[in-house]
Design a protein around this motif. Structure first.
Motif, short mmCIF file in Angstrom:
data_model
loop_
_atom_site.label_atom_id
_atom_site.label_comp_id
_atom_site.label_asym_id
_atom_site.label_seq_id
_atom_site.Cartn_x
_atom_site.Cartn_y
_atom_site.Cartn_z
N GLN A 1 36.70 29.81 38.92
CA GLN A 1 37.25 30.99 39.13
C GLN A 1 36.23 31.99 38.58
O GLN A 1 36.15 33.09 39.03
CB GLN A 1 38.53 31.06 38.28
CG GLN A 1 39.65 30.38 39.21
CD GLN A 1 40.99 30.54 38.32
OE1 GLN A 1 41.17 31.15 37.49
NE2 GLN A 1 42.02 30.17 39.07
N ASN A 2 35.44 31.57 37.49
CA ASN A 2 34.35 32.50 37.02
C ASN A 2 33.28 32.67 38.08
O ASN A 2 32.73 33.94 38.17
CB ASN A 2 33.74 31.96 35.80
CG ASN A 2 34.63 32.24 34.62
OD1 ASN A 2 35.50 32.92 34.68
ND2 ASN A 2 34.26 31.20 33.29
N THR B 1 33.94 32.63 41.61
CA THR B 1 34.59 33.56 42.68
C THR B 1 34.97 34.75 42.38
O THR B 1 35.06 35.56 43.22
CB THR B 1 35.65 32.49 43.52
OG1 THR B 1 36.48 32.12 42.39
CG2 THR B 1 34.82 31.29 43.85
N MET B 2 35.66 34.89 41.21
CA MET B 2 36.34 36.15 40.96
C MET B 2 35.78 36.70 39.64
O MET B 2 36.06 37.94 39.68
CB MET B 2 37.82 35.71 40.50
CG MET B 2 38.40 35.31 41.79
SD MET B 2 40.42 34.90 41.52
CE MET B 2 40.33 33.42 40.36
N GLN C 1 45.41 40.09 35.82
CA GLN C 1 44.47 39.14 36.08
C GLN C 1 44.32 37.79 35.04
O GLN C 1 44.34 36.74 35.65
CB GLN C 1 43.19 39.72 36.28
CG GLN C 1 42.94 40.38 37.86
CD GLN C 1 41.69 41.02 38.10
OE1 GLN C 1 40.70 40.68 37.20
NE2 GLN C 1 41.44 41.86 39.10
N ARG D 1 45.29 34.14 35.79
CA ARG D 1 44.35 32.88 35.48
C ARG D 1 44.99 32.03 34.42
O ARG D 1 44.86 30.82 34.80
CB ARG D 1 43.14 33.40 34.68
CG ARG D 1 42.26 34.60 35.38
CD ARG D 1 41.46 33.66 36.37
NE ARG D 1 40.78 34.98 37.18
CZ ARG D 1 39.43 35.17 36.79
NH1 ARG D 1 38.72 34.62 35.93
NH2 ARG D 1 38.89 36.15 37.53
N ASP E 1 47.23 29.61 36.53
CA ASP E 1 46.54 28.70 37.19
C ASP E 1 46.46 27.64 36.44
O ASP E 1 46.34 26.53 36.87
CB ASP E 1 45.15 29.35 37.65
CG ASP E 1 45.49 30.51 38.79
OD1 ASP E 1 46.44 30.48 39.63
OD2 ASP E 1 44.52 31.23 39.00
N ASN F 1 41.83 37.21 45.75
CA ASN F 1 41.85 36.39 44.49
C ASN F 1 42.88 35.58 44.66
O ASN F 1 42.88 34.42 43.93
CB ASN F 1 42.06 37.35 43.19
CG ASN F 1 40.88 38.11 43.03
OD1 ASN F 1 39.71 37.86 43.40
ND2 ASN F 1 40.77 39.14 42.02
N TRP G 1 41.33 32.47 46.07
CA TRP G 1 40.41 31.54 45.28
C TRP G 1 41.44 30.95 44.09
O TRP G 1 41.02 29.62 43.90
CB TRP G 1 39.41 32.61 44.41
CG TRP G 1 38.49 33.37 45.31
CD1 TRP G 1 38.48 34.64 45.64
CD2 TRP G 1 37.61 32.56 46.15
NE1 TRP G 1 36.99 34.92 46.50
CE2 TRP G 1 36.72 33.49 46.93
CE3 TRP G 1 37.26 31.20 46.19
CZ2 TRP G 1 35.66 33.15 47.64
CZ3 TRP G 1 36.08 30.91 47.26
CH2 TRP G 1 35.57 31.74 47.98
N SER G 2 42.34 31.68 43.81
CA SER G 2 43.17 30.84 42.92
C SER G 2 43.79 29.66 43.42
O SER G 2 43.76 28.27 42.72
CB SER G 2 44.63 31.62 42.54
OG SER G 2 43.69 33.11 41.45
N SER H 1 41.37 26.93 44.09
CA SER H 1 40.72 26.24 42.75
C SER H 1 41.77 25.04 42.18
O SER H 1 41.27 23.95 41.84
CB SER H 1 40.60 27.23 41.56
OG SER H 1 42.06 27.59 41.22
#
Length: 272
Positions: free
Chosen positions: A45-46, A48-49, A57, A61, A64, A114, A117-118, A121
């Motif tokens: 995540q670091n 991609t986001m 946000q 995270r 997630d 996002n 991406w979450s 992941s």
């Protein structure tokens, strides 16, 4: 010389932790895979986001990470398949629903992307760690099977590097990894198949020789694809290493990229 020493020492520590996780029982293995899942999700995540830019946000995270831990732990709560499947479905459905709802309160332009991406992941990193816990048990066969999988992954990397460095001329996948060659791929394949043949003679409660050869071939293919997939991730974001967690090796994803694909293949082959 210093870099070689640092890389070797960190590699020894990494291998020692994996061996301890495999042979010290379910709790140790659960701890190992949960740490892999958490560090991997954070790193992914670091990349991609970027860093969380708002409280919502940060909350997303955390949700997630909670989902990643829950997936790993749920695999150890039940022994009956129907309850295990139900618990995992509840975790996944709850995670996805709440993550979608949280995105509605994220006012940044990338809120919709996002979410993707979450969820990716969790699918890319946490689910494979769940599968590892699913087929781990406190039996010699289970431990040796997982150990064989790790050994095959390591031998595939070693064989591909050694043979590719000496004989590599034909590029395997130049778009994503210019240094990989077909010669290196077949070198890794020979090492993996050799490990499978060795496992046939060394592991009790054994499968057939053909099954072990097929398993070695599958791990070679999946390890290579896993490595290429992470290369695609890094190239698409313009970075060389996924992180700096492991001195001389990069980030955690640089170490477990092959494992993330190999665990899927191992689970499928066990089911078959």
């Amino acid at each position: 010389m210093k870099n070689v020493i640092v890389r070797s020492l960190s590699g020894i520590v990494y291998i020692a932790l994996i061996l301890a996780g495999i042979f010290c029982g379910k709790i140790a293995f659960l701890a190992l895979t949960t740490v892999f899942a958490l560090l991997g999700v954070i790193e992914f995540q670091n990349i991609t986001m970027g860093k969380a830019a708002s409280p919502i946000q940060a909350l997303s995270r955390c949700w997630d990470l909670l989902a990643a831990v829950s997936l790993c732990m749920a695999s150890n709560l039940y022994t009956q398949p129907q309850w295990l499947i139900l618990s995992e479905l509840i975790v996944l459905i709850s995670y996805i629903l709440v993550r979608f709802i949280l995105s509605l309160y994220d006012k940044t332009p990338g809120a919709f992307a996002n979410v993707g991406w979450s969820v990716l992941s969790i699918a890319y990193i946490a689910l494979p760690m769940f599968l590892l816990n699913l087929f781990y048990s406190d039996t010699d066969y289970s431990r040796y099977l997982i150990l064989t999988m790790f050994v095959m992954i390591w031998l595939n990397d070693t064989g591909a590097y050694c043979v590719g460095s000496l004989l590599g001329k034909h590029r395997l996948f130049p778009r994503l990894s210019p240094k990989k060659s077909w010669e290196g791929f077949f070198g890794g394949l020979v090492f993996c198949v050799g490990a499978g043949i060795g496992a046939f003679y060394l592991i009790p409660e054994n499968n057939s020789l053909i099954a072990w050869i097929c398993y070695g071939t599958a791990i070679c293919l999946l390890s290579t694809w896993g490595d290429l997939f992470e290369s695609m991730l890094k190239r698409s974001h313009g970075i060389k290493d996924s992180g700096h967690l492991i001195p001389g090796h990069g980030g955690i994803l640089d170490r477990i990229d092959s494992l993330l694909f190999a665990s899927w293949g191992t689970f499928i082959l066990l089911c078959l």
